[in-house]
Motif scaffolding. Structure first.
Motif, PDB file in Angstrom:
ATOM      1  N   SER A  73      30.457  48.564  34.307  1.00 15.23           N
ATOM      2  CA  SER A  73      29.514  48.833  33.233  1.00 15.23           C
ATOM      3  C   SER A  73      28.098  48.404  33.636  1.00 15.23           C
ATOM      4  O   SER A  73      27.154  48.675  32.926  1.00 15.23           O
ATOM      5  N   ASP A  74      27.970  47.756  34.774  1.00 15.62           N
ATOM      6  CA  ASP A  74      26.676  47.291  35.259  1.00 15.62           C
ATOM      7  C   ASP A  74      26.035  48.393  36.103  1.00 15.62           C
ATOM      8  O   ASP A  74      26.626  48.868  37.068  1.00 15.62           O
ATOM      9  N   GLU A  75      24.838  48.788  35.723  1.00 14.54           N
ATOM     10  CA  GLU A  75      24.167  49.869  36.458  1.00 14.54           C
ATOM     11  C   GLU A  75      23.677  49.425  37.838  1.00 14.54           C
ATOM     12  O   GLU A  75      23.267  50.249  38.639  1.00 14.54           O
ATOM     13  N   LEU A  76      23.739  48.128  38.138  1.00 11.80           N
ATOM     14  CA  LEU A  76      23.319  47.621  39.443  1.00 11.80           C
ATOM     15  C   LEU A  76      24.446  47.650  40.472  1.00 11.80           C
ATOM     16  O   LEU A  76      24.219  47.374  41.637  1.00 11.80           O
ATOM     17  N   ILE A  77      25.655  48.013  40.055  1.00 15.83           N
ATOM     18  CA  ILE A  77      26.814  48.005  40.948  1.00 15.83           C
ATOM     19  C   ILE A  77      27.513  49.360  40.887  1.00 15.83           C
ATOM     20  O   ILE A  77      27.837  49.855  39.806  1.00 15.83           O
ATOM     21  N   LYS A  78      27.756  49.941  42.075  1.00 15.10           N
ATOM     22  CA  LYS A  78      28.473  51.213  42.152  1.00 15.10           C
ATOM     23  C   LYS A  78      29.521  51.121  43.259  1.00 15.10           C
ATOM     24  O   LYS A  78      29.239  50.680  44.360  1.00 15.10           O
ATOM     25  N   ALA A  79      30.734  51.511  42.929  1.00 18.64           N
ATOM     26  CA  ALA A  79      31.810  51.564  43.917  1.00 18.64           C
ATOM     27  C   ALA A  79      32.066  53.030  44.231  1.00 18.64           C
ATOM     28  O   ALA A  79      32.363  53.816  43.333  1.00 18.64           O
ATOM     29  N   ASP A  80      31.925  53.413  45.491  1.00 16.66           N
ATOM     30  CA  ASP A  80      32.188  54.807  45.853  1.00 16.66           C
ATOM     31  C   ASP A  80      33.062  54.934  47.101  1.00 16.66           C
ATOM     32  O   ASP A  80      33.228  56.017  47.630  1.00 16.66           O
ATOM     33  N   LYS A  81      33.633  53.815  47.546  1.00 14.07           N
ATOM     34  CA  LYS A  81      34.550  53.833  48.686  1.00 14.07           C
ATOM     35  C   LYS A  81      35.893  53.284  48.217  1.00 14.07           C
ATOM     36  O   LYS A  81      35.964  52.528  47.262  1.00 14.07           O
ATOM     37  N   PRO A  82      36.986  53.657  48.889  1.00 14.40           N
ATOM     38  CA  PRO A  82      38.307  53.191  48.442  1.00 14.40           C
ATOM     39  C   PRO A  82      38.510  51.695  48.646  1.00 14.40           C
ATOM     40  O   PRO A  82      37.855  51.064  49.470  1.00 14.40           O
ATOM     41  N   LEU A  83      39.438  51.142  47.886  1.00  9.42           N
ATOM     42  CA  LEU A  83      39.809  49.739  47.988  1.00  9.42           C
ATOM     43  C   LEU A  83      40.859  49.596  49.093  1.00  9.42           C
ATOM     44  O   LEU A  83      41.872  50.288  49.087  1.00  9.42           O
ATOM     45  N   ALA A  84      40.602  48.716  50.052  1.00  5.58           N
ATOM     46  CA  ALA A  84      41.538  48.478  51.152  1.00  5.58           C
ATOM     47  C   ALA A  84      42.432  47.293  50.815  1.00  5.58           C
ATOM     48  O   ALA A  84      41.979  46.325  50.199  1.00  5.58           O
ATOM     49  N   TYR A  85      43.690  47.373  51.219  1.00  8.49           N
ATOM     50  CA  TYR A  85      44.608  46.267  50.965  1.00  8.49           C
ATOM     51  C   TYR A  85      45.504  46.019  52.176  1.00  8.49           C
ATOM     52  O   TYR A  85      45.847  46.941  52.911  1.00  8.49           O
ATOM     53  N   GLU A  86      45.811  44.760  52.390  1.00  2.00           N
ATOM     54  CA  GLU A  86      46.788  44.298  53.378  1.00  2.00           C
ATOM     55  C   GLU A  86      47.619  43.247  52.659  1.00  2.00           C
ATOM     56  O   GLU A  86      47.144  42.134  52.421  1.00  2.00           O
ATOM     57  N   LEU A  87      48.847  43.595  52.290  1.00  2.00           N
ATOM     58  CA  LEU A  87      49.663  42.735  51.449  1.00  2.00           C
ATOM     59  C   LEU A  87      51.051  42.534  52.042  1.00  2.00           C
ATOM     60  O   LEU A  87      51.524  43.361  52.818  1.00  2.00           O
ATOM     61  N   GLU A  88      51.674  41.442  51.631  1.00  2.00           N
ATOM     62  CA  GLU A  88      53.068  41.199  51.970  1.00  2.00           C
ATOM     63  C   GLU A  88      53.792  40.849  50.676  1.00  2.00           C
ATOM     64  O   GLU A  88      53.406  39.912  49.968  1.00  2.00           O
ATOM     65  N   ALA A  89      54.836  41.619  50.373  1.00  3.58           N
ATOM     66  CA  ALA A  89      55.622  41.401  49.162  1.00  3.58           C
ATOM     67  C   ALA A  89      56.942  40.762  49.548  1.00  3.58           C
ATOM     68  O   ALA A  89      57.579  41.157  50.522  1.00  3.58           O
ATOM     69  N   SER A  90      57.342  39.772  48.768  1.00  2.00           N
ATOM     70  CA  SER A  90      58.630  39.121  49.010  1.00  2.00           C
ATOM     71  C   SER A  90      59.346  38.915  47.686  1.00  2.00           C
ATOM     72  O   SER A  90      58.735  38.763  46.630  1.00  2.00           O
ATOM     73  N   LEU A  91      60.657  38.917  47.779  1.00  8.97           N
ATOM     74  CA  LEU A  91      61.500  38.782  46.603  1.00  8.97           C
ATOM     75  C   LEU A  91      61.966  37.339  46.506  1.00  8.97           C
ATOM     76  O   LEU A  91      62.565  36.796  47.428  1.00  8.97           O
ATOM     77  N   LEU A  92      61.656  36.687  45.390  1.00 12.41           N
ATOM     78  CA  LEU A  92      62.138  35.342  45.116  1.00 12.41           C
ATOM     79  C   LEU A  92      63.372  35.458  44.224  1.00 12.41           C
ATOM     80  O   LEU A  92      63.751  36.556  43.819  1.00 12.41           O
ATOM     81  N   ASP A  93      63.989  34.329  43.898  1.00 11.88           N
ATOM     82  CA  ASP A  93      65.187  34.370  43.057  1.00 11.88           C
ATOM     83  C   ASP A  93      64.921  35.020  41.713  1.00 11.88           C
ATOM     84  O   ASP A  93      65.731  35.801  41.225  1.00 11.88           O
ATOM     85  N   ASP A  94      63.764  34.697  41.112  1.00 14.52           N
ATOM     86  CA  ASP A  94      63.488  35.178  39.763  1.00 14.52           C
ATOM     87  C   ASP A  94      62.126  35.843  39.616  1.00 14.52           C
ATOM     88  O   ASP A  94      61.620  35.968  38.514  1.00 14.52           O
ATOM     89  N   ALA A  95      61.539  36.237  40.742  1.00 19.81           N
ATOM     90  CA  ALA A  95      60.186  36.807  40.662  1.00 19.81           C
ATOM     91  C   ALA A  95      59.854  37.627  41.909  1.00 19.81           C
ATOM     92  O   ALA A  95      60.554  37.569  42.924  1.00 19.81           O
ATOM     93  N   LEU A  96      58.755  38.343  41.802  1.00 20.58           N
ATOM     94  CA  LEU A  96      58.177  39.072  42.924  1.00 20.58           C
ATOM     95  C   LEU A  96      56.894  38.351  43.318  1.00 20.58           C
ATOM     96  O   LEU A  96      56.071  38.047  42.457  1.00 20.58           O
ATOM     97  N   LEU A  97      56.738  38.065  44.606  1.00 21.86           N
ATOM     98  CA  LEU A  97      55.548  37.386  45.101  1.00 21.86           C
ATOM     99  C   LEU A  97      54.821  38.322  46.056  1.00 21.86           C
ATOM    100  O   LEU A  97      55.422  38.838  47.003  1.00 21.86           O
ATOM    101  N   VAL A  98      53.535  38.543  45.786  1.00 24.69           N
ATOM    102  CA  VAL A  98      52.721  39.406  46.632  1.00 24.69           C
ATOM    103  C   VAL A  98      51.502  38.608  47.059  1.00 24.69           C
ATOM    104  O   VAL A  98      50.805  38.019  46.223  1.00 24.69           O
ATOM    105  N   ARG A  99      51.246  38.563  48.364  1.00 18.21           N
ATOM    106  CA  ARG A  99      50.095  37.837  48.909  1.00 18.21           C
ATOM    107  C   ARG A  99      49.392  38.713  49.929  1.00 18.21           C
ATOM    108  O   ARG A  99      50.027  39.533  50.590  1.00 18.21           O
ATOM    109  N   GLY A 100      48.077  38.500  50.044  1.00 19.83           N
ATOM    110  CA  GLY A 100      47.347  39.256  51.042  1.00 19.83           C
ATOM    111  C   GLY A 100      45.863  39.332  50.767  1.00 19.83           C
ATOM    112  O   GLY A 100      45.277  38.430  50.166  1.00 19.83           O
TER     113      GLY A 100
END
Length: 160
Positions: A31-58
């Motif tokens: 909503s800020d006219e001083l900021i414009k995003a026009d390139k894609p978001l890059a991600y490098e993540l590692e997902a792991s399965l815990l006993d009762d949850a999903l953990l994602v880090r990166g």
């Protein structure tokens, strides 16, 4: 395309996710006219399965075209969330919704990315702002005198 993790794939080993998310998917409309995003978001993540949850880090990264709030010069600010972590429980309060044993991470990526946008973008921490033109339209730049302190009148009363 959204960032979806299949929980069945995680039962054998951690899952490494790398790529880019388009701006349409991430919906980074600022909503800020001083900021414009026009390139894609890059991600490098590692997902792991815990006993009762999903953990994602990166790491998440998004280049932003900004305009300095002080001097109005354009500059590029790279939003970088280097230690991004997401813990999603399967049970209890805040339990994640799975569809066909899959979890869509896009809403959490979107939220944390938007929270990382600069609130007051500056081209440099010591940016001095706009320069004031000299007298009679000359191109010389002059130093402006500092504004008097609002407490100055109280100092004058004390002297009386």
């Amino acid at each position: 395309m959204s960032l979806i993790v299949n929980l069945e794939d995680l039962k054998e080993a951690n899952l490494r996710l790398e790529g880019e998310l388009s701006l349409e998917v991430v919906e980074t409309e600022a909503s800020d006219e001083l900021i414009k995003a026009d390139k894609p978001l890059a991600y490098e993540l590692e997902a792991s399965l815990l006993d009762d949850a999903l953990l994602v880090r990166g790491r998440l990264g998004l280049p932003l075209d900004c305009e300095c709030a002080r001097c109005l010069k354009p500059f590029v600010h790279t939003l970088s969330l280097t230690d991004w972590t997401l813990h999603l429980p399967f049970n209890g309060d805040g339990a994640i919704e799975t569809i066909n044993d899959s979890v869509d991470l896009t809403p959490w990526v979107r939220e944390d990315t938007l929270l990382g946008f600069p609130q007051h973008p500056l081209c440099a921490p010591d940016c001095s702002g706009l320069k004031v033109a000299g007298p009679e339209g000359s191109s010389a730049v002059t130093e402006t005198e500092p504004l008097p302190s609002p407490w100055a009148q109280l100092d004058d009363w004390e002297k009386e």
